[in-house]
Design an enzyme around this catalytic site. Structure first.
Site, PDB file in Angstrom:
ATOM      1  N   LEU A  55       5.121   7.581  -0.420  1.00 54.33           N
ATOM      2  CA  LEU A  55       4.239   6.633   0.267  1.00 54.33           C
ATOM      3  C   LEU A  55       4.315   5.227  -0.328  1.00 54.33           C
ATOM      4  O   LEU A  55       4.227   4.236   0.396  1.00 54.33           O
ATOM      5  CB  LEU A  55       2.797   7.151   0.190  1.00 54.33           C
ATOM      6  CG  LEU A  55       1.708   6.278   0.811  1.00 54.33           C
ATOM      7  CD1 LEU A  55       1.840   6.260   2.327  1.00 54.33           C
ATOM      8  CD2 LEU A  55       0.328   6.782   0.410  1.00 54.33           C
ATOM      9  N   TYR A  56       4.481   5.138  -1.618  1.00 50.89           N
ATOM     10  CA  TYR A  56       4.418   3.845  -2.313  1.00 50.89           C
ATOM     11  C   TYR A  56       5.544   2.918  -1.863  1.00 50.89           C
ATOM     12  O   TYR A  56       6.715   3.252  -1.988  1.00 50.89           O
ATOM     13  CB  TYR A  56       4.473   4.013  -3.824  1.00 50.89           C
ATOM     14  CG  TYR A  56       3.414   4.937  -4.404  1.00 50.89           C
ATOM     15  CD1 TYR A  56       2.221   5.211  -3.743  1.00 50.89           C
ATOM     16  CD2 TYR A  56       3.620   5.537  -5.622  1.00 50.89           C
ATOM     17  CE1 TYR A  56       1.270   6.049  -4.288  1.00 50.89           C
ATOM     18  CE2 TYR A  56       2.679   6.380  -6.184  1.00 50.89           C
ATOM     19  CZ  TYR A  56       1.503   6.639  -5.508  1.00 50.89           C
ATOM     20  OH  TYR A  56       0.574   7.481  -6.057  1.00 50.89           O
TER      21      TYR A  56
END
Length: 178
Positions: A55-56
């Site tokens: 996600l990052y």
């Protein structure tokens, strides 16, 4: 020697020995030189557990961590997370704990991280409505294929934690802590 100062603990009931202090990679800025320098300093200080997520920065964080750990992979415990699927238009993400998604997502994470295996693959959240049995099947499949060594969850919901503890062999639960 900094390594003598760091304490290491067994993670769960498995063979992973992790530094008492981990390096959370979420806040790394998009500067490969600085990220590599910080990660090198952490390793020199005895830290061996590095945690990121697909996600990052839409996967860029995993890519940066993978580059920074090139040539050092055998010295670290690499953790990443799955379950948040970016929308095709980039407008945000949706929760996706389905088996089919996890089995595809791991391939992308492995490529970005430039590794053949992930030491700790974690479900990045969880709800009571999740298809937990299928999620666990996905992790067990990946473990039997050697793509992950262990799996865990990152959840603050007691019902999710309880379900995984009863139905699976999770190695960890990452709690919010500051």
């Amino acid at each position: 020697n900094h390594l003598k100062l760091m304490k290491y603990n067994q993670l769960g009931k498995n063979e992973l020995q992790v530094s008492e202090i981990a390096f959370g990679c979420m806040s790394l800025e998009a500067d490969q030189t600085m990220a590599s320098r910080l990660i090198d300093k952490a390793i020199d200080g005895g830290i061996n557990l590095f945690d990121t997520a697909d996600l990052y920065q839409k996967g860029d964080n995993e890519e940066m961590v993978g580059k920074a750990l090139k040539g050092k992979r055998n010295r670290v415990i690499l953790a990443t997370k799955v379950g948040n699927q970016w929308r095709a238009d980039g407008s945000g993400w949706d929760w996706n704990p389905r088996k089919s998604y996890i089995l595809k997502a791991v391939e992308k994470s492995l490529k970005r991280l430039q590794t053949d295996y992930i030491d700790l693959y974690q479900l990045h959240g969880g709800t009571i409505d999740d298809p937990t049995d299928k999620t666990i099947e996905a992790f067990e499949t990946l473990k039997s294929q050697g793509k992950i060594r262990e799996y865990g969850i990152s959840s603050i919901r007691p019902n999710v934690i309880r379900t995984f503890l009863q139905k699976s062999d999770i190695a960890s639960n990452m709690m919010q802590y500051s």
